[in-house]
Motif scaffolding. Structure first.
Motif, mmCIF file in Angstrom:
data_model
loop_
_atom_site.group_PDB
_atom_site.id
_atom_site.type_symbol
_atom_site.label_atom_id
_atom_site.label_comp_id
_atom_site.label_asym_id
_atom_site.label_seq_id
_atom_site.Cartn_x
_atom_site.Cartn_y
_atom_site.Cartn_z
ATOM 1 N N GLU A 1 -9.842 4.661 7.316
ATOM 2 C CA GLU A 1 -8.829 3.707 6.870
ATOM 3 C C GLU A 1 -7.494 3.935 7.565
ATOM 4 N N ILE A 2 -7.117 5.168 7.769
ATOM 5 C CA ILE A 2 -5.876 5.458 8.489
ATOM 6 C C ILE A 2 -5.990 4.959 9.927
ATOM 7 N N TRP B 1 -1.899 10.885 1.320
ATOM 8 C CA TRP B 1 -2.796 9.854 0.772
ATOM 9 C C TRP B 1 -3.132 10.126 -0.684
ATOM 10 N N HIS B 2 -2.837 9.151 -1.542
ATOM 11 C CA HIS B 2 -3.185 9.241 -2.961
ATOM 12 C C HIS B 2 -4.593 8.685 -3.168
ATOM 13 N N TRP C 1 0.160 11.888 7.189
ATOM 14 C CA TRP C 1 -0.192 10.880 6.193
ATOM 15 C C TRP C 1 -0.457 11.585 4.866
ATOM 16 N N GLY D 1 -5.454 4.957 -2.834
ATOM 17 C CA GLY D 1 -5.429 4.275 -1.547
ATOM 18 C C GLY D 1 -4.016 3.996 -1.060
ATOM 19 N N ARG D 2 -3.029 4.302 -1.895
ATOM 20 C CA ARG D 2 -1.640 4.151 -1.466
ATOM 21 C C ARG D 2 -1.207 5.427 -0.752
ATOM 22 N N PHE D 3 -0.213 5.283 0.111
ATOM 23 C CA PHE D 3 0.174 6.421 0.936
ATOM 24 C C PHE D 3 1.663 6.429 1.223
ATOM 25 N N VAL E 1 -10.990 8.026 4.263
ATOM 26 C CA VAL E 1 -9.540 8.026 4.491
ATOM 27 C C VAL E 1 -9.258 8.093 5.993
ATOM 28 N N ARG F 1 0.807 -1.221 0.000
ATOM 29 C CA ARG F 1 0.000 0.000 0.000
ATOM 30 C C ARG F 1 0.843 1.276 0.000
#
Length: 162
Positions: A118-119, A146-147, A144, A150-152, A115, A74
């Motif tokens: 999810e974080i 965040w793209h 964080w 969903g990748r970070f 987001v 991720r």
């Protein structure tokens, strides 16, 4: 009339044999698991790392590496694009056993509640964190990046931004 019935009966042929049915395979049930044998097997050892950090800023590096190790697929590889979907600043309290005790948003990406969730899920599910042995417990802050995919990346380990 009885003679006609006997005559007709002797003229008829026997019915054809029934087609052979495929035989069902006999399946032996699996042997029942022996609970005594199962309990005699050693449980996989869980390795809990220890952090030698003496302050929250140093611990943040250990926590970021821990999160990256658990979320390799991720992590955004390389420099991030200029426009990100969300940026959040999260404060995390980790106790003396490496468990997350509290999360506090310093800057939450309110436009992206998914987001935020999810974080928080990612941070909590990564416990236990490296034990902050020299501090007893620690409260550290990380940003964080965040793209939308969903990748970070975490600001602590970021590869920069275009």
């Amino acid at each position: 009339m009885a003679g006609t019935a006997v005559l007709l009966a002797s003229c008829s042929s026997a019915p054809p044999p029934a087609p052979e049915q495929p035989r069902a395979a006999v399946v032996q049930p699996a042997p029942a698991e022996d609970p005594v044998a199962r309990s005699a097997q050693p449980a996989p050892a869980m390795v809990i790392k220890t952090s030698a950090a003496t302050n929250p800023r140093a611990y943040r590096q250990d926590a970021a590496q821990h999160l990256y190790a658990l979320n390799q697929e991720r992590i955004w590889k390389g420099r991030m694009p200029p426009l990100l979907y969300a940026i959040g600043v999260l404060q995390v309290e980790v106790d003396g056993q490496g468990q997350v005790r509290n999360l506090s948003w310093m800057r939450a990406p309110r436009h992206a509640p998914e987001v935020i969730a999810e974080i928080e899920r990612t941070v909590r599910s990564a416990a236990p964190y490296p034990v902050p042995a020299r501090m007893g417990k620690v409260v550290y802050t990380d940003t964080w990046l965040w793209h939308k995919s969903g990748r970070f990346q975490l600001d602590t380990l970021t590869e920069g931004q275009d």
